[in-house]
Design an enzyme around this catalytic site. Sequence first.
Site, PDB file in Angstrom:
ATOM      1  N   ASN A   1       0.861  -1.188   0.000  1.00  0.00           N
ATOM      2  CA  ASN A   1       0.000   0.000   0.000  1.00  0.00           C
ATOM      3  C   ASN A   1       0.890   1.228   0.000  1.00  0.00           C
ATOM      4  O   ASN A   1       1.961   1.224   0.610  1.00  0.00           O
ATOM      5  CB  ASN A   1      -0.849  -0.014   1.283  1.00  0.00           C
TER       6      ASN A   1
ATOM      7  N   HIS B   1       0.832   5.047   1.380  1.00  0.00           N
ATOM      8  CA  HIS B   1       0.094   5.845   2.370  1.00  0.00           C
ATOM      9  C   HIS B   1       0.741   7.227   2.454  1.00  0.00           C
ATOM     10  O   HIS B   1       1.971   7.337   2.553  1.00  0.00           O
ATOM     11  CB  HIS B   1       0.132   5.145   3.737  1.00  0.00           C
TER      12      HIS B   1
ATOM     13  N   SER C   1       4.795   6.792   2.459  1.00  0.00           N
ATOM     14  CA  SER C   1       5.413   5.489   2.761  1.00  0.00           C
ATOM     15  C   SER C   1       4.799   4.414   1.881  1.00  0.00           C
ATOM     16  O   SER C   1       3.592   4.440   1.613  1.00  0.00           O
ATOM     17  CB  SER C   1       5.138   5.086   4.221  1.00  0.00           C
TER      18      SER C   1
ATOM     19  N   ASP D   1      -2.620   0.471   8.321  1.00  0.00           N
ATOM     20  CA  ASP D   1      -1.434   1.292   8.033  1.00  0.00           C
ATOM     21  C   ASP D   1      -0.271   0.948   8.974  1.00  0.00           C
ATOM     22  O   ASP D   1       0.603   1.788   9.234  1.00  0.00           O
ATOM     23  CB  ASP D   1      -1.754   2.804   8.129  1.00  0.00           C
TER      24      ASP D   1
HETATM   25  C1  GAR Z   1      -2.696   9.107  -2.562  1.00  0.00           C
HETATM   26  O1  GAR Z   1      -2.251  10.256  -1.906  1.00  0.00           O
HETATM   27  C2  GAR Z   1      -2.483   7.879  -1.698  1.00  0.00           C
HETATM   28  O2  GAR Z   1      -1.296   7.917  -0.964  1.00  0.00           O
HETATM   29  C3  GAR Z   1      -3.678   7.968  -0.782  1.00  0.00           C
HETATM   30  O3  GAR Z   1      -4.743   8.359  -1.619  1.00  0.00           O
HETATM   31  C4  GAR Z   1      -4.226   9.148  -2.686  1.00  0.00           C
HETATM   32  C5  GAR Z   1      -4.691   8.552  -3.981  1.00  0.00           C
HETATM   33  O4  GAR Z   1      -4.336   9.384  -5.053  1.00  0.00           O
HETATM   34  N1  GAR Z   1      -3.944   6.721  -0.129  1.00  0.00           N
HETATM   35  C6  GAR Z   1      -4.472   6.632   1.082  1.00  0.00           C
HETATM   36  O5  GAR Z   1      -4.783   7.602   1.741  1.00  0.00           O
HETATM   37  C7  GAR Z   1      -4.647   5.222   1.591  1.00  0.00           C
HETATM   38  N2  GAR Z   1      -4.959   5.226   2.974  1.00  0.00           N
HETATM   39  P1  GAR Z   1      -4.410   8.853  -6.536  1.00  0.00           P
HETATM   40  O6  GAR Z   1      -5.801   8.201  -6.693  1.00  0.00           O
HETATM   41  O7  GAR Z   1      -4.290  10.059  -7.402  1.00  0.00           O
HETATM   42  O8  GAR Z   1      -3.314   7.859  -6.747  1.00  0.00           O
END
Ligand code: GAR
Length: 218
Positions: free
Chosen positions: A108, A110, A137, A146
């Site tokens: 994942n 995060h 991360s 997480d």
């Molecule tokens: C990213 O910032 C990712 O790290 C986060 O969601 C966003 C997705 O952006 N993920 C989380 O928060 C998971 N808990 P994207 O759809 O443009 O890749």
Amino acid sequence: MSLDLAVLVSGRGSNLQALVDAIGDGQLDARIVGVFCDRANAPAVERARSAGLATQVVAPRGFATRLEHDAALFDAIDARKPDLIVCAGYMRLIGEREVQARRGRLVNIHPSLLPAFKGLHTHAQAVAAGVAEHGASVHYVTPDLDGGPVIAQARVPVQPGDDAETLARRVLAREHPLLVRTLQLIAQGRIALRDERVQLDGRPLATPLQLAANQRFP
Ligand code: GAR
């Protein structure tokens, strides 16, 4: 070695796009064998389809329980036989049974320097806490939200006047190379999970790898 990836998304899909682009220009020795999304109208679905990727929406509606939704989703994923499953902005919790069955094959990204700021609204959490440094991360997924072993991080200084939005933008720009470079190390067989610890080249990592400003690992 080329890595067959299943990518899970929920929203915008910019991390998915970074993987598509990195595969396209030879930075990542991988193939995306399926994209799976929990929301039919997510922009990520459109991105995946226009990249010509096998794309499946498995929405929770229509399933009585989270367990049943998870089971249908992971049946669909397993049918594609990925080497690695990548949560790239997948915003649902995955149940313990599916996670345990795929330990070491599920990662994942995060948007925080774990273990700081787990869960949602990480950029707002970082601003409220007044930290000098924030980031992102990539970690192995365990049943602990997480909380799985961290493989690699990218650090971003918090600047005076930053709000959650400005910070999110700068962190996102670092997420993309972080995810690509980390997956490339996995594709090269250099990173693995053994006895609940991340190993690099067969040795346990004492601290997560840090992506340097030139977007390379030291
Ligand atoms: C990213 O910032 C990712 O790290 C986060 O969601 C966003 C997705 O952006 N993920 C989380 O928060 C998971 N808990 P994207 O759809 O443009 O890749």
